[in-house]
Design an enzyme around this catalytic site. Structure first.
Site, mmCIF file in Angstrom:
data_model
loop_
_atom_site.group_PDB
_atom_site.id
_atom_site.type_symbol
_atom_site.label_atom_id
_atom_site.label_comp_id
_atom_site.label_asym_id
_atom_site.label_seq_id
_atom_site.Cartn_x
_atom_site.Cartn_y
_atom_site.Cartn_z
ATOM 1 N N ASN A 45 -10.645 -0.912 0.525
ATOM 2 C CA ASN A 45 -11.779 -0.209 1.127
ATOM 3 C C ASN A 45 -11.786 1.291 0.823
ATOM 4 O O ASN A 45 -12.825 1.937 0.929
ATOM 5 C CB ASN A 45 -11.797 -0.423 2.644
ATOM 6 C CG ASN A 45 -10.487 -0.080 3.306
ATOM 7 O OD1 ASN A 45 -9.432 -0.553 2.890
ATOM 8 N ND2 ASN A 45 -10.526 0.747 4.328
ATOM 9 N N HIS A 46 -10.639 1.863 0.433
ATOM 10 C CA HIS A 46 -10.582 3.310 0.143
ATOM 11 C C HIS A 46 -10.786 3.643 -1.342
ATOM 12 O O HIS A 46 -10.573 4.778 -1.749
ATOM 13 C CB HIS A 46 -9.246 3.894 0.601
ATOM 14 C CG HIS A 46 -9.160 4.062 2.096
ATOM 15 N ND1 HIS A 46 -9.895 5.007 2.771
ATOM 16 C CD2 HIS A 46 -8.455 3.381 3.027
ATOM 17 C CE1 HIS A 46 -9.627 4.914 4.079
ATOM 18 N NE2 HIS A 46 -8.766 3.932 4.257
ATOM 19 N N HIS A 95 -6.976 -7.893 0.598
ATOM 20 C CA HIS A 95 -6.977 -6.667 1.383
ATOM 21 C C HIS A 95 -7.807 -6.914 2.640
ATOM 22 O O HIS A 95 -9.043 -6.880 2.592
ATOM 23 C CB HIS A 95 -7.582 -5.560 0.514
ATOM 24 C CG HIS A 95 -7.263 -4.190 0.975
ATOM 25 N ND1 HIS A 95 -6.034 -3.617 0.794
ATOM 26 C CD2 HIS A 95 -8.012 -3.270 1.628
ATOM 27 C CE1 HIS A 95 -6.043 -2.406 1.298
ATOM 28 N NE2 HIS A 95 -7.230 -2.173 1.830
ATOM 29 N N ASP A 98 0.798 -1.239 0.000
ATOM 30 C CA ASP A 98 0.000 0.000 0.000
ATOM 31 C C ASP A 98 0.831 1.289 0.000
ATOM 32 O O ASP A 98 1.445 1.629 1.016
ATOM 33 C CB ASP A 98 -0.919 0.065 1.224
ATOM 34 C CG ASP A 98 -1.609 -1.259 1.543
ATOM 35 O OD1 ASP A 98 -0.975 -2.314 1.395
ATOM 36 O OD2 ASP A 98 -2.782 -1.222 1.962
ATOM 37 N N GLU A 122 -4.323 2.142 -3.009
ATOM 38 C CA GLU A 122 -5.564 2.715 -2.482
ATOM 39 C C GLU A 122 -5.372 3.862 -1.495
ATOM 40 O O GLU A 122 -6.326 4.563 -1.192
ATOM 41 C CB GLU A 122 -6.441 1.618 -1.877
ATOM 42 C CG GLU A 122 -5.977 1.165 -0.535
ATOM 43 C CD GLU A 122 -7.146 0.813 0.361
ATOM 44 O OE1 GLU A 122 -8.286 0.886 -0.092
ATOM 45 O OE2 GLU A 122 -6.886 0.493 1.519
ATOM 46 N N ASN A 123 -4.154 4.056 -0.993
ATOM 47 C CA ASN A 123 -3.887 5.192 -0.099
ATOM 48 C C ASN A 123 -2.905 6.183 -0.719
ATOM 49 O O ASN A 123 -2.294 6.989 -0.013
ATOM 50 C CB ASN A 123 -3.319 4.703 1.241
ATOM 51 C CG ASN A 123 -4.228 3.729 1.960
ATOM 52 O OD1 ASN A 123 -3.871 2.584 2.175
ATOM 53 N ND2 ASN A 123 -5.417 4.176 2.300
ATOM 54 N N HIS A 159 -3.471 -3.831 3.456
ATOM 55 C CA HIS A 159 -4.425 -3.056 4.270
ATOM 56 C C HIS A 159 -3.921 -2.719 5.677
ATOM 57 O O HIS A 159 -4.172 -1.627 6.156
ATOM 58 C CB HIS A 159 -5.798 -3.724 4.372
ATOM 59 C CG HIS A 159 -6.769 -2.992 5.259
ATOM 60 N ND1 HIS A 159 -7.289 -1.767 4.922
ATOM 61 C CD2 HIS A 159 -7.281 -3.292 6.484
ATOM 62 C CE1 HIS A 159 -8.115 -1.367 5.898
ATOM 63 N NE2 HIS A 159 -8.111 -2.262 6.857
HETATM 64 FE FE LIG Z 1 -7.254 -0.543 3.204
#
Ligand SMILES: [Fe+2]
Length: 265
Positions: free
Chosen positions: A67-68, A157, A8, A39-40, A182
């Site tokens: 999730n993001h 994730h 990530d 995702e981040n 994650h």
């Molecule tokens: Fe995440």
């Protein structure tokens, strides 16, 4: 065949440290396939089309999320701009495959490397302590039934180590690698499972380690100490790139080695 999976990317510090290292790691190891969890990448929350393009320019073949993925609204349009059979960059950004049916984007990307090796990347998200996902184990079974490539990399994730370890065993011998993302803390359990699947519970964040999983530590401490809400901001200090380097046989898709990588400034 060597595959590099970068954990990530968190904020600008994460992008900077990956830019510093990704080229020499790929060159030294003759890496053929680069997968990055992005995702981040945009300030810790989601990824924008512009940042996705920046990561593709750095050498990524496929970007995974979690999730993001919906944090930056402009990404929805980017994901929806290409049909399912496209190989264009927007199609190479994938979201968890076990989201509710009908949401934008796709959970699997199937491609071919420069030397002609077929591969697939699957994005799945855990169900334990996480919202909005369907059973990832059943989803994995359904997805694998439709993939022709031998080389298959799964980004799992998830929040719970138990669920991630269980997914490793569930897919052992059926995919090349199951790599956890994650939690942003790399785990020291990388191994090749008996059936030939490379596994690591969490590859770890590529981002600022003088932080609380990427966020400015004072802001997080304030929340823990007072219970008061507050805006989270991405930290900058002590960036490291965390990744897993997988060696596999492209004919069978079986992994023979997995190496944990953590590189600082
Ligand atoms: Fe995440």
């Amino acid at each position: 065949m060597k595959i590099l999976f970068v954990g990530d990317i968190f904020g600008s510090a994460g992008r900077r440290i990956v830019r510093e290292h990704i080229g020499h790691v790929c060159e030294a190891n003759s890496v053929e396939l680069v997968i990055i969890n992005a995702e981040n990448a945009a300030g810790g929350f989601g990824v924008t089309p512009q940042i996705a393009e920046e990561l593709f320019d750095m050498g990524a073949d496929v970007l995974t999320t979690g999730n993001h993925v919906w944090d930056k609204r402009e990404l929805l349009e980017y994901l929806s701009s290409v049909p399912e059979d496209s190989k264009e960059r927007p199609r190479r950004v994938i979201r968890p495959a076990n989201f509710e049916p009908g949401v934008p984007g796709y959970g699997v990307f199937e491609g071919v490397t420069a030397s002609g090796i077929q591969y697939a990347v699957v994005d799945l998200m855990g169900k334990v302590f996480m919202k909005g996902t369907n059973n990832p184990f059943i989803a994995a079974d359904e997805i694998l039934g439709g993939i022709k490539a031998k080389v298959i990399v799964v980004d799992f994730h998830g929040e719970a180590t138990s669920e991630k370890v269980a997914m490793g065993w569930h897919l052992d011998g059926r995919v090349t690698a199951v790599l956890g993302t994650h939690t942003h803390v790399p785990t020291a359990d990388e191994r090749v499972l008996p059936g030939g699947t490379a596994f690591q519970t969490d590859v770890g964040m590529s981002g600022p380690y003088d932080s609380v999983i990427g966020v400015e530590k004072d802001l997080v401490l304030h929340r823990f100490l007072t219970g008061m809400p507050g805006k989270f901001e991405a930290a900058k200090g002590n960036p490291k790139m965390c990744a897993a380097l997988i060696t596999c046989d492209p004919k069978t898709g079986r992994a023979s080695a997995i190496q944990r990588i953590m590189l600082g400034e």
